[in-house]
Design an enzyme around this catalytic site. Sequence first.
Site, PDB file in Angstrom:
ATOM      1  N   ASN A 212      12.173   5.912  -3.786  1.00  0.00           N
ATOM      2  CA  ASN A 212      12.279   7.210  -4.437  1.00  0.00           C
ATOM      3  C   ASN A 212      13.566   7.755  -3.739  1.00  0.00           C
ATOM      4  O   ASN A 212      14.019   7.398  -2.795  1.00  0.00           O
ATOM      5  CB  ASN A 212      11.342   7.974  -4.474  1.00  0.00           C
ATOM      6  N   ASP A 280       3.354   6.089  -5.489  1.00  0.00           N
ATOM      7  CA  ASP A 280       1.765   6.064  -5.799  1.00  0.00           C
ATOM      8  C   ASP A 280       1.622   4.498  -6.195  1.00  0.00           C
ATOM      9  O   ASP A 280       0.322   4.399  -6.073  1.00  0.00           O
ATOM     10  CB  ASP A 280       2.016   6.905  -7.107  1.00  0.00           C
ATOM     11  N   LYS A 289      12.039 -15.124  -4.560  1.00  0.00           N
ATOM     12  CA  LYS A 289      13.164 -14.114  -5.245  1.00  0.00           C
ATOM     13  C   LYS A 289      12.873 -14.647  -6.623  1.00  0.00           C
ATOM     14  O   LYS A 289      12.912 -15.678  -7.136  1.00  0.00           O
ATOM     15  CB  LYS A 289      14.618 -14.212  -5.038  1.00  0.00           C
ATOM     16  N   PRO A 306      -2.836   3.560  -1.494  1.00  0.00           N
ATOM     17  CA  PRO A 306      -3.776   4.414  -1.045  1.00  0.00           C
ATOM     18  C   PRO A 306      -3.011   5.754  -1.047  1.00  0.00           C
ATOM     19  O   PRO A 306      -1.934   5.863  -0.748  1.00  0.00           O
ATOM     20  CB  PRO A 306      -4.004   3.725   0.318  1.00  0.00           C
ATOM     21  N   ASP A 307      -3.826   6.857  -1.138  1.00  0.00           N
ATOM     22  CA  ASP A 307      -3.512   8.242  -0.954  1.00  0.00           C
ATOM     23  C   ASP A 307      -3.518   8.684   0.615  1.00  0.00           C
ATOM     24  O   ASP A 307      -4.849   9.014   0.791  1.00  0.00           O
ATOM     25  CB  ASP A 307      -4.092   9.315  -1.775  1.00  0.00           C
ATOM     26  N   ILE A 308      -2.670   8.538   1.398  1.00  0.00           N
ATOM     27  CA  ILE A 308      -2.819   8.805   2.708  1.00  0.00           C
ATOM     28  C   ILE A 308      -3.186  10.260   2.978  1.00  0.00           C
ATOM     29  O   ILE A 308      -4.221  10.340   3.678  1.00  0.00           O
ATOM     30  CB  ILE A 308      -1.391   8.524   3.566  1.00  0.00           C
ATOM     31  N   PHE A 326       2.672  18.386   1.182  1.00  0.00           N
ATOM     32  CA  PHE A 326       3.564  18.757   0.229  1.00  0.00           C
ATOM     33  C   PHE A 326       3.181  18.625  -1.265  1.00  0.00           C
ATOM     34  O   PHE A 326       2.551  17.487  -1.467  1.00  0.00           O
ATOM     35  CB  PHE A 326       4.776  18.240   0.536  1.00  0.00           C
ATOM     36  N   LYS A 340      -3.886  20.416  -6.435  1.00  0.00           N
ATOM     37  CA  LYS A 340      -3.897  19.376  -5.695  1.00  0.00           C
ATOM     38  C   LYS A 340      -4.471  19.712  -4.264  1.00  0.00           C
ATOM     39  O   LYS A 340      -5.176  18.617  -3.536  1.00  0.00           O
ATOM     40  CB  LYS A 340      -2.165  19.132  -5.158  1.00  0.00           C
ATOM     41  N   LYS A 344      -7.582  17.189  -3.000  1.00  0.00           N
ATOM     42  CA  LYS A 344      -7.429  16.465  -1.878  1.00  0.00           C
ATOM     43  C   LYS A 344      -7.936  16.705  -0.442  1.00  0.00           C
ATOM     44  O   LYS A 344      -7.691  16.280   0.511  1.00  0.00           O
ATOM     45  CB  LYS A 344      -5.976  16.010  -1.563  1.00  0.00           C
TER      46      LYS A 344
HETATM   47  O1  C5P Z   1      -0.218  13.479  -5.420  1.00  0.00           O
HETATM   48  P1  C5P Z   1       1.229  13.757  -4.839  1.00  0.00           P
HETATM   49  O2  C5P Z   1       2.086  12.465  -4.519  1.00  0.00           O
HETATM   50  O3  C5P Z   1       1.790  14.851  -5.757  1.00  0.00           O
HETATM   51  O4  C5P Z   1       0.811  14.526  -3.536  1.00  0.00           O
HETATM   52  C1  C5P Z   1       1.788  14.857  -2.504  1.00  0.00           C
HETATM   53  C2  C5P Z   1       1.204  14.948  -1.292  1.00  0.00           C
HETATM   54  O5  C5P Z   1       0.262  13.916  -0.856  1.00  0.00           O
HETATM   55  C3  C5P Z   1       2.163  14.830  -0.212  1.00  0.00           C
HETATM   56  O6  C5P Z   1       1.989  15.680   0.965  1.00  0.00           O
HETATM   57  C4  C5P Z   1       2.648  13.344   0.017  1.00  0.00           C
HETATM   58  O7  C5P Z   1       2.874  13.070   1.378  1.00  0.00           O
HETATM   59  C5  C5P Z   1       1.059  13.084   0.008  1.00  0.00           C
HETATM   60  N1  C5P Z   1       0.672  11.490  -0.414  1.00  0.00           N
HETATM   61  C6  C5P Z   1       0.199  10.563   0.428  1.00  0.00           C
HETATM   62  N2  C5P Z   1       0.069   9.381   0.027  1.00  0.00           N
HETATM   63  C7  C5P Z   1       0.178   9.192  -1.472  1.00  0.00           C
HETATM   64  C8  C5P Z   1       0.523  10.014  -2.331  1.00  0.00           C
HETATM   65  C9  C5P Z   1       1.017  11.376  -1.829  1.00  0.00           C
HETATM   66  O8  C5P Z   1       0.050  10.863   1.572  1.00  0.00           O
HETATM   67  N3  C5P Z   1      -0.244   7.875  -1.620  1.00  0.00           N
END
Ligand code: C5P
Length: 403
Positions: A212, A280, A289, A306-308, A326, A340, A344
């Site tokens: 991105n 995501d 390849k 994973p959502d860190i 953020f 959010k 979270k």
């Molecule tokens: O859900 P979204 O991606 O909009 O959330 C943004 C926040 O979540 C940011 O702080 C980003 O660093 C964190 N994030 C994360 N891991 C992910 C997706 C988002 O830590 N897989």
Amino acid sequence: MLENRRILLIVSGGIAAVKAPDLIRRLRERGAHVRCILTKGGAHFVTPLTLAALSGDKCYQELFDLKDEAEMGHIRLSREADIILVAPATADIMAKMVTGQADDLATTALLATDKPVMIAPSMNVMMWTHPATQSNLQILKDRAVKVVGPSAGDLACGEVGNGRMAEVSEIIAALTRFFQKSDGQGPLTGLRALVTSGPTHEPIDPVRYIANRSSGKQGHAVAAALAELGAQVTLVAGPTAEPDPDGVKVTHVETAKQMMKACTEALPAEIVVCAAAVADWSPQNADQKIKKGADKTPELKFAENPDILATLAQAGPTRPKLVIGFAAETENLIEAAKTKRAKKNVDWILANDVSPGSGTFGGDSNTVHLVTAEGVESWPTLRKRAVAERLAERIATFVERNL
Ligand code: C5P
């Protein structure tokens, strides 16, 4: 931090000079030695006797005072201090500092000093916003003059706006920070901070990836600002062109999964700021390849990453005390950020507009709204470095109150 520090307080001619007695009292309560210079203008608002009585020293006023010059010349006066604090600093004294005018004791001391200088500006809002004052301010900042305030509010002249001298408590906090920093310490000394920054690269095959537009500028600036305030910072950075910030331990990763692992390994930490634009989803990646020319175009199958942030913010005994994320959105910014934050389990969310015209991704500026349990605070458009400094200051205030 202020114990035995020598502060030369210059009180110039603004209504906020009436706060000088309280300022002196609070400084002395903290063990600082205060010596005062009162300008002619300042003497319209506060008497030399008051300043002398409260500082426990003579109040200096005249440049051409034979007795004073013999006992304590203006050069000695300006050098026998650890810092010179101009509070209030009027538009006039700021202009004189810029041009190096030295037509009274205060301005002469300011010109003759080799010590750090801090100013607490105070004036009418139009005077403050006037390009002359703003350009003087910039010049003074470029010369490393420290600035505290002003803040917005009701002004003595009846107008409302920016120009009120910083509160005495803010001036004391700024001085404390200054001395902490000069001692190699900061308000975050002894605390550990984990920051994520940059994009992630999710491989499709050994040579291709999905990414991105995140530049990592904001996250890296946050890591640097926290380190400046004394925190022990680990920055987990996705691939970016940003250099590693000074004084920060940096772990370089590529994928979201690697970032998750590096973050878990960097714990425990008291403060977490997730600024990375983590992908995501990651595509199921091929070992070799992918060749073109096959019968059909390849299809990408995605699995969720994973959502860190959400993982680190999960409730539990090891949860960091302050978890900040953020929310980069292109519409319904604040509402999305509030949702959010709750979803979270995050303490603070910095919501920023990343719609195409905003220039946020890759740019040097950012317009953010700080969403906390207390409400929403909209910050002006600032350079990313300034957003980071402001955030770090807010974190320091949180730490002061809660940790
Ligand atoms: O859900 P979204 O991606 O909009 O959330 C943004 C926040 O979540 C940011 O702080 C980003 O660093 C964190 N994030 C994360 N891991 C992910 C997706 C988002 O830590 N897989």
